[in-house]
Design a protein around this motif. Sequence first.
Motif, PDB file in Angstrom:
ATOM      1  N   GLU A 123     -25.215 -55.516 -37.380  1.00 12.26           N
ATOM      2  CA  GLU A 123     -24.623 -55.443 -36.033  1.00 12.26           C
ATOM      3  C   GLU A 123     -25.672 -55.017 -35.006  1.00 12.26           C
ATOM      4  O   GLU A 123     -25.716 -55.543 -33.888  1.00 12.26           O
ATOM      5  CB  GLU A 123     -23.423 -54.488 -36.004  1.00 12.26           C
ATOM      6  N   ALA A 124     -26.516 -54.065 -35.355  1.00  7.33           N
ATOM      7  CA  ALA A 124     -27.572 -53.597 -34.442  1.00  7.33           C
ATOM      8  C   ALA A 124     -28.589 -54.711 -34.185  1.00  7.33           C
ATOM      9  O   ALA A 124     -29.045 -54.899 -33.053  1.00  7.33           O
ATOM     10  CB  ALA A 124     -28.262 -52.363 -35.012  1.00  7.33           C
ATOM     11  N   VAL A 125     -28.947 -55.463 -35.230  1.00  8.13           N
ATOM     12  CA  VAL A 125     -29.904 -56.568 -35.068  1.00  8.13           C
ATOM     13  C   VAL A 125     -29.329 -57.625 -34.113  1.00  8.13           C
ATOM     14  O   VAL A 125     -30.045 -58.181 -33.284  1.00  8.13           O
ATOM     15  CB  VAL A 125     -30.260 -57.205 -36.438  1.00  8.13           C
ATOM     16  N   LYS A 126     -28.014 -57.862 -34.196  1.00  8.99           N
ATOM     17  CA  LYS A 126     -27.347 -58.881 -33.358  1.00  8.99           C
ATOM     18  C   LYS A 126     -27.363 -58.511 -31.870  1.00  8.99           C
ATOM     19  O   LYS A 126     -27.126 -59.359 -31.025  1.00  8.99           O
ATOM     20  CB  LYS A 126     -25.885 -59.047 -33.791  1.00  8.99           C
ATOM     21  N   MET A 127     -27.608 -57.252 -31.543  1.00  9.60           N
ATOM     22  CA  MET A 127     -27.552 -56.802 -30.147  1.00  9.60           C
ATOM     23  C   MET A 127     -28.709 -57.324 -29.291  1.00  9.60           C
ATOM     24  O   MET A 127     -28.652 -57.206 -28.073  1.00  9.60           O
ATOM     25  CB  MET A 127     -27.537 -55.273 -30.086  1.00  9.60           C
ATOM     26  N   HIS A 128     -29.759 -57.852 -29.903  1.00 10.18           N
ATOM     27  CA  HIS A 128     -30.933 -58.354 -29.159  1.00 10.18           C
ATOM     28  C   HIS A 128     -31.400 -57.313 -28.143  1.00 10.18           C
ATOM     29  O   HIS A 128     -31.193 -57.443 -26.937  1.00 10.18           O
ATOM     30  CB  HIS A 128     -30.611 -59.685 -28.470  1.00 10.18           C
ATOM     31  N   LEU A 129     -32.031 -56.281 -28.622  1.00 11.91           N
ATOM     32  CA  LEU A 129     -32.363 -55.109 -27.819  1.00 11.91           C
ATOM     33  C   LEU A 129     -33.778 -55.117 -27.250  1.00 11.91           C
ATOM     34  O   LEU A 129     -34.311 -54.067 -26.913  1.00 11.91           O
ATOM     35  CB  LEU A 129     -32.164 -53.852 -28.675  1.00 11.91           C
ATOM     36  N   GLU A 130     -34.377 -56.285 -27.138  1.00  8.69           N
ATOM     37  CA  GLU A 130     -35.741 -56.370 -26.618  1.00  8.69           C
ATOM     38  C   GLU A 130     -35.853 -55.588 -25.310  1.00  8.69           C
ATOM     39  O   GLU A 130     -34.971 -55.628 -24.469  1.00  8.69           O
ATOM     40  CB  GLU A 130     -36.137 -57.837 -26.370  1.00  8.69           C
ATOM     41  N   GLY A 131     -36.963 -54.877 -25.160  1.00  8.11           N
ATOM     42  CA  GLY A 131     -37.198 -54.132 -23.924  1.00  8.11           C
ATOM     43  C   GLY A 131     -36.837 -52.662 -24.006  1.00  8.11           C
ATOM     44  O   GLY A 131     -37.178 -51.897 -23.113  1.00  8.11           O
ATOM     45  N   LEU A 132     -36.134 -52.248 -25.046  1.00 10.69           N
ATOM     46  CA  LEU A 132     -35.828 -50.819 -25.190  1.00 10.69           C
ATOM     47  C   LEU A 132     -37.104 -50.051 -25.526  1.00 10.69           C
ATOM     48  O   LEU A 132     -38.001 -50.596 -26.168  1.00 10.69           O
ATOM     49  CB  LEU A 132     -34.846 -50.598 -26.351  1.00 10.69           C
ATOM     50  N   PRO A 133     -37.188 -48.787 -25.122  1.00 16.94           N
ATOM     51  CA  PRO A 133     -38.350 -47.985 -25.524  1.00 16.94           C
ATOM     52  C   PRO A 133     -38.351 -47.778 -27.040  1.00 16.94           C
ATOM     53  O   PRO A 133     -37.299 -47.568 -27.637  1.00 16.94           O
ATOM     54  CB  PRO A 133     -38.144 -46.657 -24.804  1.00 16.94           C
ATOM     55  N   SER A 134     -39.528 -47.825 -27.640  1.00 21.22           N
ATOM     56  CA  SER A 134     -39.666 -47.598 -29.075  1.00 21.22           C
ATOM     57  C   SER A 134     -39.180 -46.197 -29.410  1.00 21.22           C
ATOM     58  O   SER A 134     -39.464 -45.248 -28.693  1.00 21.22           O
ATOM     59  CB  SER A 134     -41.128 -47.772 -29.493  1.00 21.22           C
ATOM     60  N   GLY A 135     -38.413 -46.073 -30.478  1.00 23.14           N
ATOM     61  CA  GLY A 135     -37.866 -44.778 -30.881  1.00 23.14           C
ATOM     62  C   GLY A 135     -36.427 -44.570 -30.441  1.00 23.14           C
ATOM     63  O   GLY A 135     -35.820 -43.552 -30.779  1.00 23.14           O
ATOM     64  N   THR A 136     -35.854 -45.518 -29.696  1.00 24.27           N
ATOM     65  CA  THR A 136     -34.467 -45.390 -29.250  1.00 24.27           C
ATOM     66  C   THR A 136     -33.521 -45.487 -30.449  1.00 24.27           C
ATOM     67  O   THR A 136     -33.590 -46.438 -31.229  1.00 24.27           O
ATOM     68  CB  THR A 136     -34.102 -46.498 -28.237  1.00 24.27           C
ATOM     69  N   VAL A 137     -32.631 -44.494 -30.603  1.00 22.90           N
ATOM     70  CA  VAL A 137     -31.635 -44.514 -31.677  1.00 22.90           C
ATOM     71  C   VAL A 137     -30.465 -45.378 -31.230  1.00 22.90           C
ATOM     72  O   VAL A 137     -29.860 -45.134 -30.188  1.00 22.90           O
ATOM     73  CB  VAL A 137     -31.149 -43.086 -32.027  1.00 22.90           C
ATOM     74  N   ILE A 138     -30.173 -46.423 -32.014  1.00 22.35           N
ATOM     75  CA  ILE A 138     -29.089 -47.346 -31.688  1.00 22.35           C
ATOM     76  C   ILE A 138     -27.775 -46.839 -32.270  1.00 22.35           C
ATOM     77  O   ILE A 138     -26.735 -46.881 -31.633  1.00 22.35           O
ATOM     78  CB  ILE A 138     -29.404 -48.751 -32.244  1.00 22.35           C
ATOM     79  N   LYS A 139     -27.834 -46.368 -33.510  1.00 27.12           N
ATOM     80  CA  LYS A 139     -26.626 -45.884 -34.185  1.00 27.12           C
ATOM     81  C   LYS A 139     -27.033 -44.869 -35.238  1.00 27.12           C
ATOM     82  O   LYS A 139     -28.095 -44.983 -35.842  1.00 27.12           O
ATOM     83  CB  LYS A 139     -25.889 -47.057 -34.836  1.00 27.12           C
ATOM     84  N   LYS A 140     -26.162 -43.899 -35.451  1.00 19.96           N
ATOM     85  CA  LYS A 140     -26.385 -42.886 -36.486  1.00 19.96           C
ATOM     86  C   LYS A 140     -25.218 -42.970 -37.469  1.00 19.96           C
ATOM     87  O   LYS A 140     -24.065 -42.947 -37.058  1.00 19.96           O
ATOM     88  CB  LYS A 140     -26.445 -41.500 -35.843  1.00 19.96           C
ATOM     89  N   ILE A 141     -25.527 -43.103 -38.749  1.00 19.11           N
ATOM     90  CA  ILE A 141     -24.500 -43.172 -39.780  1.00 19.11           C
ATOM     91  C   ILE A 141     -24.555 -41.869 -40.560  1.00 19.11           C
ATOM     92  O   ILE A 141     -25.615 -41.475 -41.050  1.00 19.11           O
ATOM     93  CB  ILE A 141     -24.719 -44.383 -40.701  1.00 19.11           C
ATOM     94  N   GLN A 142     -23.404 -41.210 -40.664  1.00 15.40           N
ATOM     95  CA  GLN A 142     -23.363 -39.909 -41.321  1.00 15.40           C
ATOM     96  C   GLN A 142     -22.981 -40.051 -42.794  1.00 15.40           C
ATOM     97  O   GLN A 142     -22.257 -40.973 -43.166  1.00 15.40           O
ATOM     98  CB  GLN A 142     -22.377 -39.004 -40.598  1.00 15.40           C
ATOM     99  N   PRO A 143     -23.460 -39.137 -43.627  1.00 15.22           N
ATOM    100  CA  PRO A 143     -23.063 -39.149 -45.038  1.00 15.22           C
ATOM    101  C   PRO A 143     -21.550 -38.963 -45.157  1.00 15.22           C
ATOM    102  O   PRO A 143     -20.946 -38.237 -44.366  1.00 15.22           O
ATOM    103  CB  PRO A 143     -23.779 -37.940 -45.628  1.00 15.22           C
ATOM    104  N   SER A 144     -20.948 -39.646 -46.127  1.00 17.59           N
ATOM    105  CA  SER A 144     -19.511 -39.507 -46.367  1.00 17.59           C
ATOM    106  C   SER A 144     -19.224 -39.835 -47.829  1.00 17.59           C
ATOM    107  O   SER A 144     -20.116 -40.252 -48.565  1.00 17.59           O
ATOM    108  CB  SER A 144     -18.715 -40.458 -45.459  1.00 17.59           C
ATOM    109  N   ARG A 145     -17.974 -39.685 -48.221  1.00 16.93           N
ATOM    110  CA  ARG A 145     -17.582 -40.032 -49.589  1.00 16.93           C
ATOM    111  C   ARG A 145     -17.678 -41.544 -49.822  1.00 16.93           C
ATOM    112  O   ARG A 145     -17.705 -41.998 -50.952  1.00 16.93           O
ATOM    113  CB  ARG A 145     -16.160 -39.562 -49.877  1.00 16.93           C
ATOM    114  N   GLN A 146     -17.709 -42.329 -48.743  1.00 17.81           N
ATOM    115  CA  GLN A 146     -17.757 -43.785 -48.857  1.00 17.81           C
ATOM    116  C   GLN A 146     -19.184 -44.337 -48.948  1.00 17.81           C
ATOM    117  O   GLN A 146     -19.366 -45.526 -49.131  1.00 17.81           O
ATOM    118  CB  GLN A 146     -17.052 -44.445 -47.655  1.00 17.81           C
ATOM    119  N   ASN A 147     -20.186 -43.481 -48.783  1.00 15.58           N
ATOM    120  CA  ASN A 147     -21.569 -43.977 -48.895  1.00 15.58           C
ATOM    121  C   ASN A 147     -22.403 -43.014 -49.740  1.00 15.58           C
ATOM    122  O   ASN A 147     -21.925 -41.954 -50.118  1.00 15.58           O
ATOM    123  CB  ASN A 147     -22.192 -44.219 -47.506  1.00 15.58           C
ATOM    124  N   CYS A 148     -23.616 -43.402 -50.030  1.00 12.49           N
ATOM    125  CA  CYS A 148     -24.497 -42.581 -50.872  1.00 12.49           C
ATOM    126  C   CYS A 148     -25.551 -41.847 -50.051  1.00 12.49           C
ATOM    127  O   CYS A 148     -26.535 -41.351 -50.603  1.00 12.49           O
ATOM    128  CB  CYS A 148     -25.187 -43.471 -51.919  1.00 12.49           C
TER     129      CYS A 148
END
Length: 165
Positions: free
Chosen positions: A95-120
């Motif tokens: 989903e983040a790749v599909k956003m076509h984010l060219e031009g953003l400053p390097s190091g910009t956080v697009i999304k943060k995924i938190q640990p949960s019982r549904q992931n490792c």
Amino acid sequence: MEDLMGLLRIHVQRGVNLAVRDVVSSDPYVVVRMGKQKLKTRVIKKNINPEWNDDLTLSIADPSLPVKLAVYDKDTFSFDDKMGDAEFEIGPFIEAVKMHLEGLPSGTVIKKIQPSRQNCLSEDSCIIWSNDKVVQNMFLRLRNVESGEVELQLQWIHVPGSRGL
């Protein structure tokens, strides 16, 4: 080729505090699977904190399939011992790749995924715009084992002629 969306490069960076499967250490390697694809890192001898720094590349046709990872201890005269496993979804990354984010400053956080019982995940995993590309760094806690984590970085590779995203 018409089913191919692109390639997912998985940089298998390192293992941390992996299980001991030989007398005092292990000879670990990682196997990554997605659907019918199976890729392996090289074996690092006698090390429970290995630095692989190996790039494994999966062809992505169905981004809903999980990526499965297993760590093994290489044995010479018997079957390799399993040292834990993990899996992760690539949906948020795609989903983040599909956003076509060219031009953003390097190091910009697009999304943060938190640990949960549904992931490792063992800690927050950030999808970042870095040097004109989307990358995701993740620490995966291995399951079915007493200890161990694996650090990865995901990167998308567009393939000319593929159906793309």
